[in-house]
Design a protein around this motif. Structure first.
Motif, PDB file in Angstrom:
ATOM      1  N   SER A 301       5.471 -13.591-111.425  1.00 43.39           N
ATOM      2  CA  SER A 301       4.564 -14.403-110.615  1.00 43.39           C
ATOM      3  C   SER A 301       5.164 -14.597-109.222  1.00 43.39           C
ATOM      4  N   ARG A 302       4.270 -14.860-108.255  1.00 43.53           N
ATOM      5  CA  ARG A 302       4.719 -15.034-106.870  1.00 43.53           C
ATOM      6  C   ARG A 302       3.738 -15.919-106.131  1.00 43.53           C
ATOM      7  N   ASP A 303       4.281 -16.846-105.309  1.00 44.29           N
ATOM      8  CA  ASP A 303       3.457 -17.635-104.404  1.00 44.29           C
ATOM      9  C   ASP A 303       3.145 -16.806-103.161  1.00 44.29           C
ATOM     10  N   LEU A 304       1.955 -17.047-102.579  1.00 41.46           N
ATOM     11  CA  LEU A 304       1.502 -16.255-101.432  1.00 41.46           C
ATOM     12  C   LEU A 304       1.149 -17.159-100.258  1.00 41.46           C
ATOM     13  N   GLY A 305       1.195 -16.586 -99.059  1.00 38.19           N
ATOM     14  CA  GLY A 305       0.694 -17.247 -97.861  1.00 38.19           C
ATOM     15  C   GLY A 305       1.320 -18.593 -97.584  1.00 38.19           C
ATOM     16  N   GLY A 306       0.442 -19.555 -97.247  1.00 42.12           N
ATOM     17  CA  GLY A 306       0.911 -20.896 -96.931  1.00 42.12           C
ATOM     18  C   GLY A 306       1.554 -21.593 -98.117  1.00 42.12           C
TER      19      GLY A 306
END
Length: 331
Positions: A301-306
């Motif tokens: 999993s990965r967080d994106l953008g802001g």
């Protein structure tokens, strides 16, 4: 002399007639049968047989202009090609609407028809589905995850409930519960609407209005997509998709992907506008029975953008890879 002229006149007339025929038909042809005796004639092989006109394959068929209407073929009563049938006699409609009512009674047959409808066209059923119940091992620490749901109802209208969430390594619980009305809009798709309630120990617990679709996409991808409008006016969305690749009759490989997005920044939840999170996993399960299948796999999993920027600012990691072991079941 006079007698001689009288004798020559018939000869002259005969010669003139033959000369006239030569001018009309050409020279007279010799008779091929001259000098042959034509006494007995060869027997006719067709003697005694009727030698009239040959049988016509189209005999009995009108060979003029094509017919103006369709042929009289036995298709259905409403087909214009069939002759119009007269209406049934008035006495045919004088009895009960169902002929069996006259024999068994209207009340008895009404109960029988109600049971037939219930068993064949209005079946009520209930299911509980444990899609993921797993332990996640990352960097030597173990967390838990659940993703369960169920429904009750018929083929068209159903009540769905869903719940998913996580238990962190330090025991904190964060999850949600949904209560939805689901209606089939096609053989493979349902539209759903209802409420979602978040549950978190150290954050806000807003209530959301939910509108979504759930069903089977082309190439047998199971899709669950929904938009959420919270009681504070925050709009978010989530799309989940998974696919069962059968290796054997019992061994199944399942790729899965989940994408989340937010319409605007939500500081209380640490979310930035746009795509906020993506998760992809691969699970291999073994069906001990159709209703009971343990599995192992890996999840990334990965967080994106802001959202990633806010996670880094808070000192957290934006990317995670975990080994998972769990159970899939339904009853």
């Amino acid at each position: 002399m006079k007698a001689l002229l009288i004798a020559l006149i018939p000869l002259a007339l005969t010669a003139g007639g033959a000369h006239a025929q030569e001018h009309v038909h050409g020279a007279a042809q010799p008779d091929p049968h001259a000098g042959h005796a034509m006494a007995a004639e060869a027997p006719d092989p067709h003697a005694g047989h009727d030698m009239g006109a040959a049988a016509d394959p189209h005999a009995g068929h009108a060979m003029g202009a094509p017919a103006s209407g369709p042929p009289d073929v036995p298709t259905s009563a409403d087909d214009p090609g069939r002759p119009r049938r007269p209406p049934p006699p008035r006495a045919a409609r004088s009895g009960p609407a169902h002929a069996a009512d006259a024999l068994w009674g209207e009340a008895v047959m009404a109960r029988a028809r109600e049971g037939l409808l219930r068993e064949n066209g209005d079946v009520r059923a209930t299911a509980v589905i444990i899609d993921r119940l797993e332990a996640r091992i990352e960097d030597g620490e173990t967390a838990g995850l659940w993703d369960v749901g169920g429904w009750t109802g018929g083929d068209i209208n159903r009540f769905w409930w869903k719940s998913e969430g996580e238990v962190s390594t330090d025991g904190e619980i964060e999850g949600e519960v949904q209560a939805l009305y689901s209606r089939a809009i096609s053989p493979f798709w349902d539209v759903q609407a209802g409420l979602r309630q978040d549950v978190a120990e150290d954050g806000p617990d807003p209530t959301h209005l939910v509108v979504g679709v759930q069903g089977l996409a082309p190439y047998w991808w199971e899709v669950d997509a929904a938009a959420f409008l919270s009681s504070r006016g925050d709009l978010t969305a989530r799309v989940e998709a998974e696919y069962d690749q059968r290796i054997t009759q019992r061994l199944i490989l399942q790729p899965r992907i989940e994408v989340e997005a937010a319409a605007a920044d939500i500081p209380e939840l640490g979310l930035g506008a746009g795509l906020s999170h993506v998760e992809a996993g691969l699970r291999l399960r073994y069906e001990i029975a159709k209703e009971f299948a343990p599995y192992v796999g890996v999840d990334w999993s990965r967080d994106l953008g802001g959202t990633a920027s806010r996670t880094r600012a808070a000192g957290g990691s934006t990317e995670h890879t975990a080994f998972v072991i769990g159970l899939r079941a339904w009853f």
